[in-house]
Enzyme design. Structure first.
Site, PDB file in Angstrom:
ATOM      1  N   CYS A  74       0.869  -1.181   0.000  1.00  0.00           N
ATOM      2  CA  CYS A  74       0.000   0.000   0.000  1.00  0.00           C
ATOM      3  C   CYS A  74       0.904   1.229   0.000  1.00  0.00           C
ATOM      4  O   CYS A  74       1.716   1.398   0.912  1.00  0.00           O
ATOM      5  CB  CYS A  74      -0.887  -0.021   1.242  1.00  0.00           C
ATOM      6  N   CYS A 183      -0.769   3.997  -6.431  1.00  0.00           N
ATOM      7  CA  CYS A 183      -1.648   3.265  -5.514  1.00  0.00           C
ATOM      8  C   CYS A 183      -1.733   1.843  -6.035  1.00  0.00           C
ATOM      9  O   CYS A 183      -1.920   1.642  -7.246  1.00  0.00           O
ATOM     10  CB  CYS A 183      -3.031   3.913  -5.467  1.00  0.00           C
TER      11      CYS A 183
END
Length: 258
Positions: A74, A183
């Site tokens: 992440c 992302c």
């Protein structure tokens, strides 16, 4: 030295499965455990303190599952919490950051775009990374709403297409030649994004680089590897339907509370 303990991977939801896929492809004999913290997605809209607390919770759970190395799949968690995680835990931790360097290094127009969460773009680590490239114009775009749509299984929805055009069209007009996906959810949007980009614009994500770094830490620095073929396990704290679908219903997905 063989070590059959698993590689642990966590993300704010299903997006980090793009990182898992790259790791599994490079290291197919390694057992993997994946945590999808979809209940708390997206991390990108949370405070730094919240992101650190969630990242610690996920790391502790993976350590309880006896993981030998942990991948923070992440961008928001990496850029906001990796330093705290490394100071708190002894296990090797691998983070994921937007791949600014290869884009900035190879850009011919000296203009690159980055699509990322607010949490990543606001982070101190991201700003340190971009500050190194003073001759490159970096167009930052927050991907408002994209993670939520992906988590809801609406990757190919009209709303997704509308949002992507609103984010990407201005960067194309600004003459970028690289688009960095900041992302781990966003690689699932690449097929759509490609239809919106001229052929000269190159898309970069971090999946392969993270997989290579995982292999490097395991084999070269720890001397640890596993030669047995063990089925990966995926855990989610919400309805597992979308996670199963994104894995093509080929992997074991369990819903647990964490």
């Amino acid at each position: 030295m063989e070590d059959n303990r698993p590689i642990g991977i966590f993300d704010s939801g299903i997006g980090g499965t793009s990182i898992w896929s790259a790791i599994h492809q490079l290291l197919p004999n390694e057992k993997t455990i994946y945590l999808a913290d979809s209940k708390n997605a997206p991390y990108g809209q949370k405070s730094k303190e919240e992101i650190i607390a969630l990242s610690i919770k996920n790391t502790e759970l993976l350590l309880e599952m006896n993981c030998k190395i942990i991948v923070v799949a992440c961008n928001t968690a990496t850029t906001n919490a990796i330093q705290e995680l490394r100071s708190k835990f002894k296990v090797p931790l691998i983070g994921i950051e937007p791949a600014i360097k290869p884009a900035a290094t190879h850009s011919k127009t000296q203009i690159i775009g980055i699509l990322a969460t607010q949490g990543t773009l606001n982070s101190e680590l991201f700003n340190k990374s971009t500050a190194k490239f003073k001759n490159i114009k970096i167009i930052e775009q927050v991907g408002h709403g994209l993670v939520q749509l992906i988590e809801n299984g609406e990757i190919n929805s009209k709303e997704m297409t509308r949002l992507l055009h609103s984010y990407i069209d201005p960067m194309v007009a600004a003459n970028i030649d690289y688009l960095v996906l900041g992302c781990s959810h966003y690689p699932y949007l690449i097929p759509q994004i490609k239809t919106m980009l001229p052929s000269n614009i190159i898309i970069i994500d971090s999946g392969e680089a993270v997989a290579r770094q995982t292999q490097n830490i395991l084999v070269e620095k720890l001397g640890l590897s596993n030669e047995s073929d063990i089925e990966p396990i995926f855990y989610t704290n919400t309805n597992p339907k979308v996670l199963k679908e994104i894995l093509n219903n080929k992997c074991k997905v369990l819903q647990i509370n964490f």
